[in-house]
Design an enzyme around this catalytic site. Structure first.
Site, mmCIF file in Angstrom:
data_model
loop_
_atom_site.group_PDB
_atom_site.id
_atom_site.type_symbol
_atom_site.label_atom_id
_atom_site.label_comp_id
_atom_site.label_asym_id
_atom_site.label_seq_id
_atom_site.Cartn_x
_atom_site.Cartn_y
_atom_site.Cartn_z
ATOM 1 N N CYS A 53 0.813 -1.240 0.000
ATOM 2 C CA CYS A 53 0.000 0.000 0.000
ATOM 3 C C CYS A 53 0.842 1.284 0.000
ATOM 4 O O CYS A 53 0.502 2.249 -0.695
ATOM 5 C CB CYS A 53 -0.973 -0.005 1.178
ATOM 6 S SG CYS A 53 -0.267 -0.569 2.733
ATOM 7 N N HIS A 61 -2.081 6.766 4.170
ATOM 8 C CA HIS A 61 -0.646 6.787 4.484
ATOM 9 C C HIS A 61 -0.060 8.102 3.966
ATOM 10 O O HIS A 61 -0.178 8.427 2.773
ATOM 11 C CB HIS A 61 0.083 5.644 3.768
ATOM 12 C CG HIS A 61 -0.240 4.272 4.296
ATOM 13 N ND1 HIS A 61 -0.978 4.040 5.417
ATOM 14 C CD2 HIS A 61 0.138 3.042 3.833
ATOM 15 C CE1 HIS A 61 -1.076 2.725 5.623
ATOM 16 N NE2 HIS A 61 -0.404 2.099 4.671
HETATM 17 N N1 LIG Z 1 -5.030 -3.711 4.915
HETATM 18 C C1 LIG Z 1 -4.285 -3.114 3.946
HETATM 19 O O1 LIG Z 1 -4.193 -1.852 3.848
HETATM 20 C C2 LIG Z 1 -3.552 -3.954 2.947
HETATM 21 C C3 LIG Z 1 -2.924 -3.285 1.911
HETATM 22 C C4 LIG Z 1 -2.232 -4.015 0.952
HETATM 23 C C5 LIG Z 1 -2.161 -5.380 1.075
HETATM 24 N N2 LIG Z 1 -2.756 -6.039 2.104
HETATM 25 C C6 LIG Z 1 -2.692 -7.505 2.139
HETATM 26 O O2 LIG Z 1 -3.995 -8.022 1.814
HETATM 27 C C7 LIG Z 1 -4.223 -9.256 2.457
HETATM 28 C C8 LIG Z 1 -5.490 -9.167 3.267
HETATM 29 O O3 LIG Z 1 -5.364 -8.171 4.274
HETATM 30 P P1 LIG Z 1 -6.550 -7.886 5.313
HETATM 31 O O4 LIG Z 1 -6.088 -6.767 6.155
HETATM 32 O O5 LIG Z 1 -7.837 -7.771 4.561
HETATM 33 O O6 LIG Z 1 -6.545 -9.288 6.139
HETATM 34 P P2 LIG Z 1 -7.696 -9.995 6.980
HETATM 35 O O7 LIG Z 1 -8.691 -8.992 7.453
HETATM 36 O O8 LIG Z 1 -7.000 -10.869 7.982
HETATM 37 O O9 LIG Z 1 -8.466 -10.934 5.919
HETATM 38 C C9 LIG Z 1 -7.925 -12.156 5.477
HETATM 39 C C10 LIG Z 1 -8.961 -12.958 4.687
HETATM 40 O O10 LIG Z 1 -8.379 -14.208 4.295
HETATM 41 C C11 LIG Z 1 -9.225 -15.300 4.710
HETATM 42 N N3 LIG Z 1 -8.441 -16.472 5.097
HETATM 43 C C12 LIG Z 1 -7.531 -16.546 6.101
HETATM 44 N N4 LIG Z 1 -7.010 -17.803 6.156
HETATM 45 C C13 LIG Z 1 -7.612 -18.530 5.186
HETATM 46 C C14 LIG Z 1 -7.502 -19.872 4.735
HETATM 47 N N5 LIG Z 1 -6.668 -20.742 5.318
HETATM 48 N N6 LIG Z 1 -8.275 -20.275 3.703
HETATM 49 C C15 LIG Z 1 -9.132 -19.405 3.112
HETATM 50 N N7 LIG Z 1 -9.289 -18.124 3.479
HETATM 51 C C16 LIG Z 1 -8.534 -17.684 4.509
HETATM 52 C C17 LIG Z 1 -9.993 -14.745 5.891
HETATM 53 O O11 LIG Z 1 -11.173 -15.489 6.045
HETATM 54 P P3 LIG Z 1 -11.684 -15.946 7.525
HETATM 55 O O12 LIG Z 1 -12.223 -14.701 8.139
HETATM 56 O O13 LIG Z 1 -12.694 -16.999 7.225
HETATM 57 O O14 LIG Z 1 -10.491 -16.486 8.251
HETATM 58 C C18 LIG Z 1 -10.222 -13.294 5.460
HETATM 59 O O15 LIG Z 1 -11.322 -13.224 4.580
HETATM 60 C C19 LIG Z 1 -2.966 -9.535 3.290
HETATM 61 O O16 LIG Z 1 -2.099 -10.373 2.552
HETATM 62 C C20 LIG Z 1 -2.380 -8.138 3.482
HETATM 63 O O17 LIG Z 1 -0.994 -8.175 3.733
HETATM 64 C C21 LIG Z 1 -3.486 -5.346 3.029
#
Ligand SMILES: NC(=O)c1ccc[n+]([C@@H]2O[C@H](COP(=O)([O-])OP(=O)(O)OC[C@H]3O[C@@H](n4cnc5c(N)ncnc54)[C@H](OP(=O)(O)O)[C@@H]3O)[C@@H](O)[C@H]2O)c1
Length: 332
Positions: free
Chosen positions: A129, A222
């Site tokens: 990001c 950010h």
């Molecule tokens: N937040 C940001 O600003 C941002 C920016 C750029 C990139 N990212 C990246 O984007 C990704 C998601 O970030 P987030 O903040 O949205 O994370 P998050 O809220 O933890 O969401 C993760 C998602 O993945 C699912 N998941 C986890 N383990 C799983 C499994 N074993 N099988 C299938 N589904 C699974 C979860 O489902 P359940 O709820 O069912 O576990 C949830 O829907 C990460 O890799 C992060 O580094 C985030």
């Protein structure tokens, strides 16, 4: 951001076994200001499996999995013929995977053809990001004046750490000058994004970025303080023009693209997360513009601040625009 999208229709939501079987409204911890779309809330969440997508006739997947899960799941999906647009870091630096920002390095998209020599589908990643904001600010400068060096200090919002994220005791009335692996991502991803596509691979630009990343008690947006050394002479007006005239892929109208990608603010106290995070128009591109301000030029050294909405331009919006570019270029 997919609600009412003119090209894409949300059909299936999939997550882990913990959520599977529940309606999305019960599985999701919805903390956005806007209401959850009714139709999405009533959808049942499935457990991720390529068969589910195949049975529903789906080709395009948006993945926002934790990186360790993405590492095993995304190649399986691509091998079964799906086009995966990922927000996870797992494959960002893989040689045959585009690290794509549609309006910055759209030509890198053709790298998917290298993947499709060995599997029917492909993975396209969007950058970290902070990097999406930084690369957007650097691209007009690199194109017009060349870059000798880049130093960046980030002030990163809490939503970048997901939910619940950073414990309140760590961040209330405090600044944490460390985000795990963040500086490394900023330093290596910029070189790949601004690198040259040879037709088969990316030749990274050797920018040798030095990044200092801190977490601050801000909800979204950010802020980044960027110091660059330019290769050729420029005036402040030349630099402002380079920012405001940058058009990205001007020949391709993408529904989520902002009319003005880089907004230059003349207010000496801006950009600020509270006021500028949601810059970008039309409505579908709200939060997709990058705002720069406080330009200071000393010889060939330029300092400016930039602001990027980390979960819109820096995550979901970037991925959606990447998929829009893939559709318009015939990869979907
Ligand atoms: N937040 C940001 O600003 C941002 C920016 C750029 C990139 N990212 C990246 O984007 C990704 C998601 O970030 P987030 O903040 O949205 O994370 P998050 O809220 O933890 O969401 C993760 C998602 O993945 C699912 N998941 C986890 N383990 C799983 C499994 N074993 N099988 C299938 N589904 C699974 C979860 O489902 P359940 O709820 O069912 O576990 C949830 O829907 C990460 O890799 C992060 O580094 C985030």
């Amino acid at each position: 951001m997919l609600e009412g999208h003119p090209w894409f229709q949300l059909e299936v939501l999939a997550a882990s076994g913990k959520s599977a079987g529940n309606k999305y409204r019960d599985a999701a911890n919805w903390i956005l200001e806007e209401e959850m779309p009714e139709e999405v809330g009533n959808k049942q969440v499935e457990q991720i499996d390529s068969k589910i997508f195949e049975n529903a006739g789906i080709k395009l997947i948006f993945s926002a999995l934790p990186a360790d899960v993405a590492r095993s799941v995304e190649p399986e999906l691509a091998s079964s013929g799906l086009f995966v647009f990922s927000n996870a870091s797992a494959f960002r630096m893989a040689e045959d995977v585009p690290l794509l920002i549609a309006d910055i390095n759209g030509d890198h998209l053709a790298l998917v053809e290298q993947q499709q020599k060995s599997r029917p589908g492909y993975i396209v990643t969007n950058p970290n990001c902070s990097v999406i904001g930084l690369a957007s600010g650097l691209k007009p400068l690199a194109d017009n004046f060349g870059l000798k060096s880049v130093f960046v200090t980030t002030y990163q919002a809490l939503s970048g750490a997901g939910y619940p994220g950073v414990p309140s005791m760590d961040i209330m009335g405090n600044i944490v000058p460390y985000i795990h692996d963040e500086e490394e991502k900023v330093e290596e991803e910029c070189d790949k994004i601004l690198g040259k596509f040879t037709g088969e691979a990316i030749e990274p630009l050797q920018l040798n970025v030095i990044a200092s990343c801190a977490r601050v008690g801000v909800r979204n947006g950010h802020l980044e303080s960027v110091l660059v050394e330019l290769e050729t002479d420029a005036t402040i007006d030349d630099i402002k023009n380079a920012f405001t005239e940058y058009k990205g892929n001007k020949d391709e109208a993408l529904p989520t693209a902002p009319e003005q990608l880089i907004i230059v603010t003349e207010d000496e106290s801006r950009p600020q997360p509270v006021f500028d995070s949601y810059n970008g128009s039309p409505e579908r591109a709200r939060g997709m513009a990058v705002t720069v301000g406080r330009l200071k030029l000393r010889g060939s050294k330029l300092r400016f601040f930039l602001l990027v909405h980390n979960t819109i331009r820096g995550a979901s919006g970037c991925s959606i625009m990447n998929a829009e570019l893939a559709k318009i270029r015939g990869y979907i």
